[in-house]
Design a protein around this motif. Structure first.
Motif, PDB file in Angstrom:
ATOM      1  N   CYS A  59      10.588  -0.621  -6.223  1.00 22.83           N
ATOM      2  CA  CYS A  59       9.241  -0.768  -5.655  1.00 22.83           C
ATOM      3  C   CYS A  59       8.368   0.450  -5.940  1.00 22.83           C
ATOM      4  N   ALA A  62       8.037   1.546  -9.605  1.00 22.34           N
ATOM      5  CA  ALA A  62       7.206   0.572 -10.319  1.00 22.34           C
ATOM      6  C   ALA A  62       5.747   0.701  -9.899  1.00 22.34           C
ATOM      7  N   GLY A  63       5.500   0.996  -8.622  1.00 26.07           N
ATOM      8  CA  GLY A  63       4.133   1.228  -8.155  1.00 26.07           C
ATOM      9  C   GLY A  63       3.520   2.471  -8.789  1.00 26.07           C
ATOM     10  N   ASP A  65       4.384   3.614 -11.699  1.00 28.42           N
ATOM     11  CA  ASP A  65       4.136   3.220 -13.087  1.00 28.42           C
ATOM     12  C   ASP A  65       2.826   2.440 -13.190  1.00 28.42           C
ATOM     13  N   LEU A  66       2.590   1.561 -12.230  1.00 24.14           N
ATOM     14  CA  LEU A  66       1.338   0.804 -12.201  1.00 24.14           C
ATOM     15  C   LEU A  66       0.142   1.739 -12.036  1.00 24.14           C
ATOM     16  N   THR A  67       0.314   2.783 -11.237  1.00 20.53           N
ATOM     17  CA  THR A  67      -0.753   3.772 -11.065  1.00 20.53           C
ATOM     18  C   THR A  67      -1.133   4.371 -12.414  1.00 20.53           C
ATOM     19  N   THR A 124      -0.419   3.132 -15.551  1.00 19.63           N
ATOM     20  CA  THR A 124      -0.935   2.151 -16.504  1.00 19.63           C
ATOM     21  C   THR A 124      -2.336   1.675 -16.132  1.00 19.63           C
ATOM     22  N   SER A 125      -2.667   1.781 -14.837  1.00 19.64           N
ATOM     23  CA  SER A 125      -4.022   1.423 -14.389  1.00 19.64           C
ATOM     24  C   SER A 125      -4.979   2.601 -14.518  1.00 19.64           C
ATOM     25  N   ALA A 136       5.753  -2.458  -5.624  1.00 14.39           N
ATOM     26  CA  ALA A 136       5.470  -2.392  -7.063  1.00 14.39           C
ATOM     27  C   ALA A 136       4.021  -2.766  -7.379  1.00 14.39           C
ATOM     28  N   ALA A 137       3.379  -3.511  -6.500  1.00 14.54           N
ATOM     29  CA  ALA A 137       2.001  -3.944  -6.734  1.00 14.54           C
ATOM     30  C   ALA A 137       0.972  -2.998  -6.121  1.00 14.54           C
ATOM     31  N   GLU A 138       1.423  -1.891  -5.542  1.00 11.98           N
ATOM     32  CA  GLU A 138       0.518  -1.000  -4.825  1.00 11.98           C
ATOM     33  C   GLU A 138       0.315   0.332  -5.553  1.00 11.98           C
ATOM     34  N   GLY A 139      -0.155   0.258  -6.777  1.00  9.62           N
ATOM     35  CA  GLY A 139      -0.426   1.466  -7.548  1.00  9.62           C
ATOM     36  C   GLY A 139      -1.468   2.353  -6.896  1.00  9.62           C
TER      37      GLY A 139
END
Length: 160
Positions: free
Chosen positions: A23, A26-27, A29-31, A33-34, A116-119
């Motif tokens: 979680c 991955a979050g 990582d999303l930060t 990539t965003s 994981a969806a909370e970048g």
């Protein structure tokens, strides 16, 4: 972190983040990539689950010169290993008394949940933790803590 590294200014704080692979990592990582900006003085250590974190690792991070720590994993009831985050939370409640005993302000540790969806939330957690640690200033007692750990006067058995 090298034993020879010294912290010289209030803005040079070091924060270590112990995170769940599924979680929070991955979050984070999303930060990235965003392209969401967050403080760069946080070092991430990835674990399969926050339930696997031995809190002596947190003590070791302080002994090696960390000024603050983030522990972050899956939200409650969303752990990939069913209840690992609950184990981590229980350990944290016990660990707080140890921190008080050795003289570490619990405000230096941020225990949080990031999916994981909370970048954007990860960036907010990192930025707010770094700002709080800057207000507290560098943790200068780490040399005394390192001596306690080296001498063996601070030994704790890993529990459930």
């Amino acid at each position: 972190m090298s034993n020879n590294e010294e912290i010289t200014t209030k803005t040079d704080v070091k924060v270590v983040a112990f995170v769940c692979n599924w979680c929070t990592y991955a979050g984070a990582d999303l930060t990235g990539t965003s392209r969401i900006k967050y403080a760069s003085n946080v070092r991430i250590i990835r674990f399969p689950c926050t339930g696997r974190i031995d809190f002596m690792l947190l003590m070791k991070a302080f002994a090696k010169g960390a000024d603050g720590i983030i522990v972050s994993g899956c939200h409650p009831n969303d752990c990939h290993y069913t209840s690992g985050n609950y184990h981590a939370k229980r350990r944290w409640m016990v660990f707080r008394t140890l921190l008080d005993f050795v003289g570490i302000d619990i405000a230096r540790i941020n225990f949080t949940w990031v999916s994981a969806a909370e970048g954007a939330k990860w960036a907010e957690v990192v930025n707010s933790t770094v700002e709080n640690i800057k207000k507290l200033g560098p943790y200068t007692n780490y040399k005394a803590l390192a001596k306690m750990m080296e001498s063996g006067s601070l030994k704790i058995e890993a529990g459930n």
